[in-house]
Design a protein around this motif. Structure first.
Motif, short mmCIF file in Angstrom:
data_model
loop_
_atom_site.label_atom_id
_atom_site.label_comp_id
_atom_site.label_asym_id
_atom_site.label_seq_id
_atom_site.Cartn_x
_atom_site.Cartn_y
_atom_site.Cartn_z
N GLU A 140 0.85 -1.22 0.00
CA GLU A 140 0.00 0.00 0.00
C GLU A 140 0.87 1.25 0.00
O GLU A 140 0.59 2.19 -0.74
CB GLU A 140 -0.90 -0.02 1.22
N ALA A 141 1.89 1.23 0.78
CA ALA A 141 2.78 2.40 0.78
C ALA A 141 3.41 2.59 -0.59
O ALA A 141 3.52 3.72 -1.09
CB ALA A 141 3.86 2.23 1.86
N PHE A 142 3.80 1.45 -1.20
CA PHE A 142 4.38 1.55 -2.53
C PHE A 142 3.39 2.10 -3.54
O PHE A 142 3.72 2.97 -4.34
CB PHE A 142 4.87 0.14 -2.95
N LEU A 143 2.15 1.61 -3.50
CA LEU A 143 1.14 2.07 -4.46
C LEU A 143 0.78 3.55 -4.23
O LEU A 143 0.60 4.30 -5.20
CB LEU A 143 -0.13 1.20 -4.34
N LEU A 144 0.65 3.91 -2.98
CA LEU A 144 0.32 5.33 -2.72
C LEU A 144 1.43 6.24 -3.23
O LEU A 144 1.16 7.34 -3.68
CB LEU A 144 0.10 5.53 -1.22
N ARG A 145 2.61 5.74 -3.19
CA ARG A 145 3.70 6.57 -3.68
C ARG A 145 3.78 6.58 -5.19
O ARG A 145 3.80 7.64 -5.80
CB ARG A 145 5.03 6.04 -3.09
N VAL A 146 3.78 5.39 -5.79
CA VAL A 146 4.05 5.33 -7.22
C VAL A 146 2.78 5.51 -8.06
O VAL A 146 2.84 5.99 -9.18
CB VAL A 146 4.76 4.00 -7.58
N GLY A 149 1.15 9.17 -6.27
CA GLY A 149 2.08 10.29 -6.22
C GLY A 149 2.12 10.99 -4.87
O GLY A 149 2.51 12.16 -4.79
N LEU A 150 1.74 10.31 -3.82
CA LEU A 150 1.76 10.95 -2.50
C LEU A 150 3.17 10.95 -1.93
O LEU A 150 3.99 10.07 -2.21
CB LEU A 150 0.81 10.22 -1.54
N ARG B 9 20.01 5.09 -1.20
CA ARG B 9 20.06 5.91 -2.40
C ARG B 9 18.91 5.58 -3.36
O ARG B 9 18.32 6.48 -3.95
CB ARG B 9 21.41 5.69 -3.10
N GLU B 10 18.62 4.31 -3.45
CA GLU B 10 17.52 3.93 -4.32
C GLU B 10 16.18 4.40 -3.76
O GLU B 10 15.28 4.81 -4.52
CB GLU B 10 17.48 2.41 -4.48
N LEU B 11 16.07 4.37 -2.46
CA LEU B 11 14.84 4.87 -1.84
C LEU B 11 14.68 6.37 -2.10
O LEU B 11 13.57 6.83 -2.44
CB LEU B 11 14.86 4.60 -0.34
N ASP B 12 15.78 7.11 -1.94
CA ASP B 12 15.69 8.55 -2.22
C ASP B 12 15.34 8.79 -3.69
O ASP B 12 14.56 9.68 -4.01
CB ASP B 12 17.02 9.22 -1.88
N SER B 13 15.96 7.99 -4.55
CA SER B 13 15.65 8.14 -5.97
C SER B 13 14.18 7.79 -6.25
O SER B 13 13.52 8.44 -7.06
CB SER B 13 16.58 7.22 -6.78
N PHE B 14 13.69 6.77 -5.56
CA PHE B 14 12.28 6.38 -5.74
C PHE B 14 11.34 7.48 -5.23
O PHE B 14 10.34 7.80 -5.89
CB PHE B 14 12.02 5.07 -4.98
N LEU B 15 11.71 8.07 -4.10
CA LEU B 15 10.85 9.12 -3.56
C LEU B 15 10.92 10.39 -4.42
O LEU B 15 9.93 11.10 -4.56
CB LEU B 15 11.24 9.45 -2.12
N ASP B 16 12.09 10.64 -5.00
CA ASP B 16 12.22 11.83 -5.86
C ASP B 16 11.83 11.55 -7.30
O ASP B 16 11.83 12.46 -8.13
CB ASP B 16 13.68 12.32 -5.83
N GLU B 17 11.53 10.30 -7.56
CA GLU B 17 11.20 9.87 -8.92
C GLU B 17 12.30 10.22 -9.91
O GLU B 17 12.05 10.64 -11.04
CB GLU B 17 9.85 10.45 -9.38
N LYS B 18 13.59 10.13 -9.43
CA LYS B 18 14.73 10.38 -10.31
C LYS B 18 15.42 9.04 -10.58
O LYS B 18 15.92 8.41 -9.66
CB LYS B 18 15.72 11.33 -9.66
N ASP B 19 15.39 8.71 -11.81
CA ASP B 19 16.11 7.51 -12.21
C ASP B 19 15.68 6.28 -11.41
O ASP B 19 16.50 5.47 -10.98
CB ASP B 19 17.62 7.72 -12.07
#
Lengths: 183, 314
Positions: A140-146, A149-150, B9-19
């Motif tokens: 759920e956390a993954f889906l809400l993020r990706v 866009g939360l 680093r991958e988590l930050d990239s995932f959160l920033d949607e960069k690469d």
């Protein structure tokens, strides 16, 4: 004219009786919400039911809506609560053995796997499989993020947990996906 | 780089949607959407919650403006038509009062014959208001912009109006026929001439001097009154000597000479003039004329005291 309004303005307009505002708002949110629900519960019938129930509760709560956060956050919070209730009601949490089976399959040698020649289609398929094997909170956390866009705070608000908890859930989800899929 | 650092680093990239390879791959996944049936169900549910929202919203001020316009129109029509209706309602009782008032006027005129001439009965206003309502429907009377006064209007009873007009015409005829009645100051010409022309008794008692004077006066009356003869001037001078000087001065000598022809033209105006005329008549031995003149004087000046020489005149 409704296209220029924000989601929050449209919801307030609908709360005042403007049905066209709801139409515009629904067009904006329907795909994101449906996919979030469908990928959370993984069954179309159940997703349809929860999707309709989410909107039903949104409509019933229109008079109490206040612009304290993004409308999508409020909407996903309703959907989240319904999803959690459905998990508790209908589906037991995936056991460790089931999860291990999936990962074992992913971790099998390439020679033993028929999907050696994975193409992009297969990668997407595998991603879906991995998502299905994730624990509900991580998925759920993954889906809400990706999907929705939360940000971390918004996911925390929707799921009702702390900021660091959300970050931890996402970290574990990515680790499992990377370990079992990406490489 | 440890695995933990790589994961962070991958988590930050995932959160920033960069690469974020995972995010890119996720967006390539199929995007299922609710079907049309589900959409219709949700939208219908939303519109049922606010039933009136589906119809185009009409401005709220539109009914209010419409109602205000209707009220204003009705008020305008009432303002234009209302007074005319009220006038037409007021004409009826006023007309009835006018009829009774006209009847009273007729009665008064017929009872008191020698009276001042009544107001003209054939004035246009009275005619129009008197005859129109008898000829047209009552509603047409509302078209008159000014309602006639109650005393003038007599619209309903035409027989009364005819009687009123007939009486008025009779009065006018009587006035034209005998203007001395209409003018109380006029002295009767016939009464002045009668003793001269017809009375043989008085003629017999007349002295020769007075007969001559009467003959002169008669000849003056029938011939040329405008050119005084020397004899008449002497008579005037004699009477003037007996009358007060002021009265003789104020009274024209030609009038004294012509007094027995027409009082209507040069009648005495003041008390002194009347007295002078009476004395003049007595001096000429025209006793009857002097008596009539005295009677007229008493009518004019009932409270005045007569001179001593006229007190016993009868």
């Amino acid at each position: 004219m409704d296209a220029e309004k924000t989601d929050e303005e449209l919801m307030l307009a609908y709360a005042r009786g403007d049905g066209r505002a709801f139409d515009a708002l629904y067009r904006r949110q329907r795909g994101m919400l449906y996919r979030y629900i469908l990928r959370s519960v993984r069954h179309r019938d159940q997703a349809d039911e929860l999707f309709q129930e989410t909107w039903s509760r949104t409509i019933a709560s229109r008079g109490r809506y206040r612009v304290e956060a993004k409308f999508s956050t409020w909407l996903l919070q309703i959907a989240h609560n319904l999803i959690v209730d459905s998990f508790r009601r209908a589906r037991p949490q995936a056991g460790a053995e089931e999860t291990e089976t999936v990962f074992r399959e992913l971790d099998a040698p390439e020679s033993e796997r028929p999907e050696q020649m994975l193409n992009e289609f297969e990668q997407r398929r595998r991603l879906q499989i991995v998502l299905d094997t994730l624990p509900d909170e991580q998925r759920e956390a993954f889906l809400l993020r990706v999907e929705s866009g939360l940000g971390l705070d918004e996911i925390a608000a929707v799921t009702g947990v702390g900021h660091e908890t959300v970050k931890s859930r996402l970290r574990y989800a990515l680790a499992k996906i990377r370990e079992k899929f990406a490489e | 780089m440890s695995s933990n650092e790589k994961l962070e680093r991958e988590l930050d990239s995932f959160l920033d949607e960069k690469d974020s390879r995972i995010a890119v791959l996720y967006r390539k996944l199929p995007k299922p959407e609710p079907d049309a049936k589900l959409d219709a169900a949700v939208v219908a549910m939303a519109h049922r919650a606010v039933p009136t929202s589906t119809s185009p919203r009409q401005p709220r001020w539109l009914p209010a403006i419409g109602a205000a316009a209707v009220i204003a129109l009705a008020a305008g029509v009432a303002f234009l038509i209302g007074p005319q209706i009220w006038q037409s309602r007021a004409i009826m009782p006023a007309a009835m009062q006018g009829v009774s008032a006209a009847k009273n006027v007729v009665n008064v005129h017929t009872q008191n014959e020698p009276s001042p001439p009544p107001p003209p009965a054939a004035s246009p206003t009275v005619e129009s208001t008197a005859t129109l309502p008898a000829q047209v429907p009552a509603g047409m009377a509302a078209k008159f912009e000014t309602a006639p006064p109650a005393g003038e209007a007599a619209p309903m009873s035409t027989p009364n109006i005819d009687r009123n007009a007939a009486a008025t015409q009779e009065l006018q005829k009587a006035e034209n026929a005998t203007p001395q009645l209409a003018s109380p100051t006029a002295f009767p010409e016939r009464a002045l001439r009668k003793p001269i022309m017809d009375s043989t008794e008085s003629r017999q008692t007349m002295s020769a001097k007075s007969q001559a004077a009467q003959a002169n006066a008669a000849s003056d009356a029938t011939s040329a009154p405008e050119s005084p003869s020397p004899q008449t001037a002497e008579q005037v001078a004699r009477s003037a000597a007996k009358a007060p000087r002021a009265a003789l001065r104020s009274y024209p000598s030609t009038a004294v000479r012509q007094w027995n022809r027409s009082w209507s033209t040069n009648e005495p105006q003041t008390r002194e003039q009347w007295i002078a005329v009476i004395q003049h008549l007595l001096n000429e031995d025209r006793h009857d004329d002097a008596v009539q003149a005295l009677a007229e004087f008493k009518k004019r000046f009932p409270d005045d005291e007569l001179p001593p020489d006229l007190r016993d005149l009868k």
